[in-house]
Design an enzyme around this catalytic site. Structure first.
Site, PDB file in Angstrom:
ATOM      1  N   ASP B  93     -14.497   3.657  14.249  1.00  0.00           N
ATOM      2  CA  ASP B  93     -15.890   3.223  14.271  1.00  0.00           C
ATOM      3  C   ASP B  93     -16.321   3.105  15.732  1.00  0.00           C
ATOM      4  OD1 ASP B  93     -14.893   0.892  15.262  1.00  0.00           O
ATOM      5  OD2 ASP B  93     -15.345  -0.317  13.504  1.00  0.00           O
ATOM      6  N   ASP B 271     -14.211   2.758   3.665  1.00  0.00           N
ATOM      7  CA  ASP B 271     -13.175   1.973   4.333  1.00  0.00           C
ATOM      8  C   ASP B 271     -13.457   0.518   4.042  1.00  0.00           C
ATOM      9  OD1 ASP B 271     -13.953   0.205   6.979  1.00  0.00           O
ATOM     10  OD2 ASP B 271     -15.470   1.692   6.476  1.00  0.00           O
ATOM     11  N   CYS B 309       0.397   0.063 -13.014  1.00  0.00           N
ATOM     12  CA  CYS B 309       0.459   0.464 -11.606  1.00  0.00           C
ATOM     13  C   CYS B 309       1.762   1.207 -11.343  1.00  0.00           C
ATOM     14  CB  CYS B 309       0.373  -0.775 -10.719  1.00  0.00           C
ATOM     15  SG  CYS B 309       0.535  -0.415  -8.949  1.00  0.00           S
ATOM     16  N   CYS B 311       3.089   1.631  -8.275  1.00  0.00           N
ATOM     17  CA  CYS B 311       3.621   1.326  -6.935  1.00  0.00           C
ATOM     18  C   CYS B 311       5.025   0.752  -7.005  1.00  0.00           C
ATOM     19  CB  CYS B 311       2.686   0.382  -6.176  1.00  0.00           C
ATOM     20  SG  CYS B 311       2.948  -1.371  -6.475  1.00  0.00           S
ATOM     21  N   CYS B 314       5.277  -3.076  -8.099  1.00  0.00           N
ATOM     22  CA  CYS B 314       5.202  -3.335  -9.540  1.00  0.00           C
ATOM     23  C   CYS B 314       6.445  -2.811 -10.267  1.00  0.00           C
ATOM     24  CB  CYS B 314       3.924  -2.744 -10.126  1.00  0.00           C
ATOM     25  SG  CYS B 314       2.458  -3.707  -9.650  1.00  0.00           S
ATOM     26  N   HIS B 340       1.057  -3.220  -2.519  1.00  0.00           N
ATOM     27  CA  HIS B 340       0.504  -2.991  -3.856  1.00  0.00           C
ATOM     28  C   HIS B 340      -0.991  -2.676  -3.791  1.00  0.00           C
ATOM     29  CE1 HIS B 340      -0.789  -3.609  -7.989  1.00  0.00           C
ATOM     30  NE2 HIS B 340      -1.732  -4.374  -7.476  1.00  0.00           N
TER      31      HIS B 340
END
Lengths: 377, 377
Positions: B93, B271, B309, B311, B314, B340
């Site tokens: 940015d 973002d 999930c 991931c 999890c 996560h």
């Protein structure tokens, strides 16, 4: 003694020993350093990382886990190995040391210790029997007897009386542990030698423990402020008072140069919060001595923290980046320094094991001290 | 416009677009969520993890990096990619938003903004020219024009004057960027639409930006406290005011349901600090809505946070363990929840990309809202 626990001395070099502990959950190569996983986590690390850097065993704290999340809760959740996802051996301390150093309003009697939780002031109680029960609930592989750990600078009569009470507590620990049925059948119990810096008291303590009989023997009551010289002077005799065919565990030690000096004197196992705590405080251990990564001299240094270190952090990141992270208080700085420090400690233990096997431990220690920048002992 | 930057719309479904940005350092699958790496680190994460959960690009903050470690220092250390060990695209940015929200004693003039660092009170200056120089020193792949971001509740005349100044600053940004030689040849420049919630001002801003010409167009000045309904009402017209053949980036957004609503309205890039910041605060995002892992109801729950999930957290850890870590303030709790959350956000973006390709984005959004829409705990 649990049949399930074996210890083999594979090589000796002077007083230094290269050994192997075998237990149902895995083998422990000695001399061994056990990362401290106080409250069910080796702070800031994934368990895969702890294993990945070479740890065979971690330590859990009875005191912290009994207060939060609670031993009975951990048991309902399948035990500490399942809870924290570490399927390898775990040694748990008995809570004695932390009660003395952390708890408020503690009151010691022959029965045990009443104290208040340092978290919420809740009234709690620890005794040999309760410490064995908690370690059974956690599912510990190596259980420590419950002891009292007075400061080394207390009056001699107090040190002696405390040691004798710890020996009575060791016997009660043995009895309570053996009554633990299934747990006693698949775990080991270590006794803890006390007696501060006094050779006679240490000998009495060692005899009392051997009369009871344990799978391994810890040297307690050191690294409590007496300084390295006094600690080494005690280690000149204390390990030799303990059985040669059992592992000797120096509790709460220490700095890299402490480990080298203690291995030279016949110690097999260690634990300490230093690599993890220092990592969170911006300190990195290297073969050339400790580095304060907050120091401005690292700000534009593109070199790794330690060119001889084989860890992933030194292979990837510059001192400049690690300086930036620690200065900015970024969590990744604490994570990366912890990973490096734990790896460095395991690299140091592996180097000492190799040196003992090769019969060059004295030479290794001299080279280490020269590089690490400590005066010769 | 840099030839080096291409954007292809691969599929559309209503206003929703599935696209691909191609740049020298890699491709960006859109709709894309960019994890925020404020000060050269996506907080609490290894870059390998950020990549591993599926991020194609991360965001760096000009404001934070200019103050610490400093843009010139990053340049001397080889640029931000080398410094932080992220070889993939980085969007930076321009600092405009953070100057307004973080800095002290800011003074805005046509030239730029004078302000004091929130870290040490040091006097600093940002202008279109300096913002372009800083982003060039960092080595940014996608550079953002320097703009002013007033609160949406300011008086209309102030909003209009601010938007017009941002358009003059956009032109100066373009000129300064193009003067950046090698950097301009291998990076892209995005303009930022302003105009708060006002359709006429937003149209004027979009026209002004297109007259200058940019590689992509951001929608700025939203997610600054106006609420989801007002944001969606603005997104009903704002993306359509921007060129269809260029990516549209909604800055600083947002919650999972914000992302779904914005993709439905034609936004391509996002973002937000929410997945990382929430992870450090004990909040986990799931397909069934957010969870407060500090809540006592998780204390003995052996289930994963989200059974749907994919991931690693999890797959490995129970709610009970994550509850324990967050309650105890353990760094690993922040680390695991961040991992996560970042994975969940990428899973959500991947699901939306697949839904758009299959022409079922409306249905996906309805199903998502039905599952996600439980009242917060």
């Amino acid at each position: 003694m649990a049949e399930i626990f074996s210890f083999k001395v594979l090589a000796t070099d002077g007083k230094a020993r290269r050994g192997l502990v075998s237990m149902p959950r895995g083998e422990i190569r000695t001399p061994a350093f056990m990362p401290v996983g106080t409250g069910g986590t080796v702070k800031a690390m994934y368990m895969d990382q702890v294993r990945g850097v070479g740890a065979d065993i971690i330590l859990g704290n009875t005191y912290h886990l009994m207060l939060r999340p609670g031993a009975e809760r951990v048991a309902r959740l399948g035990g500490l190995h399942e809870f924290a996802r570490w399927p390898h051996p775990i040694l748990t301390d008995s809570g004695g040391f932390q009660v003395m150093s952390l708890a408020a309003l503690r009151k010691i009697s022959e029965e045990g210790v009443r104290f208040q939780s340092h978290i919420d002031g809740h009234a709690e109680f620890l005794s040999p029997e309760r410490a064995m029960e908690i370690q059974r609930l956690l599912g510990s592989d190596i259980v420590m007897a419950f002891d009292e750990c007075p400061r080394a600078d207390r009056p001699p009569a107090e040190i002696e009386a405390s040691m004798q009470r710890s020996m009575r507590w060791a016997e009660r620990s043995r009895t309570a542990f053996d009554a633990g049925e299934h747990h006693a059948e698949r775990s080991a119990l270590f006794g803890i030698q006390q007696g501060a810096l006094d050779e006679r008291l240490r000998a009495q303590s060692a005899e009392a423990l051997q009369a009871i009989g344990f799978d391994g023997y810890a040297i307690g009551g050191l690294a409590v402020g007496e300084g390295q010289a006094a600690m080494f002077a005690t280690l000149d005799f204390a390990p030799g008072q303990l059985p040669a065919d059992r592992p000797r565990y120096l509790m709460g030690v220490g700095k890299p140069d402490d480990l080298v000096g203690a291995v030279l004197r016949g110690v097999d196992m260690f634990d300490c919060v230093l690599p993890t705590r220092s990592g969170r405080n911006g300190q990195a251990f290297t073969w050339s001595g400790p580095l304060n990564m907050r120091n401005a001299r690292h700000a534009e240094d593109g070199a790794p923290m330690d060119a001889r270190c084989t860890c992933a952090v030194c292979a990837t990141y510059s001192r400049a980046y690690l300086h930036h992270l620690t200065k900015a208080g970024e969590m990744l700085g604490a994570v990366l320094l912890t990973e490096h420090n734990l790896s460095f400690y395991q690299q140091l233990m592996a180097a000492m094991r190799a040196a003992i096997e090769a019969g060059r431990m004295e030479r290794f220690a001299a080279d280490f001290r020269a590089d690490y920048g400590r005066p010769p002992e």
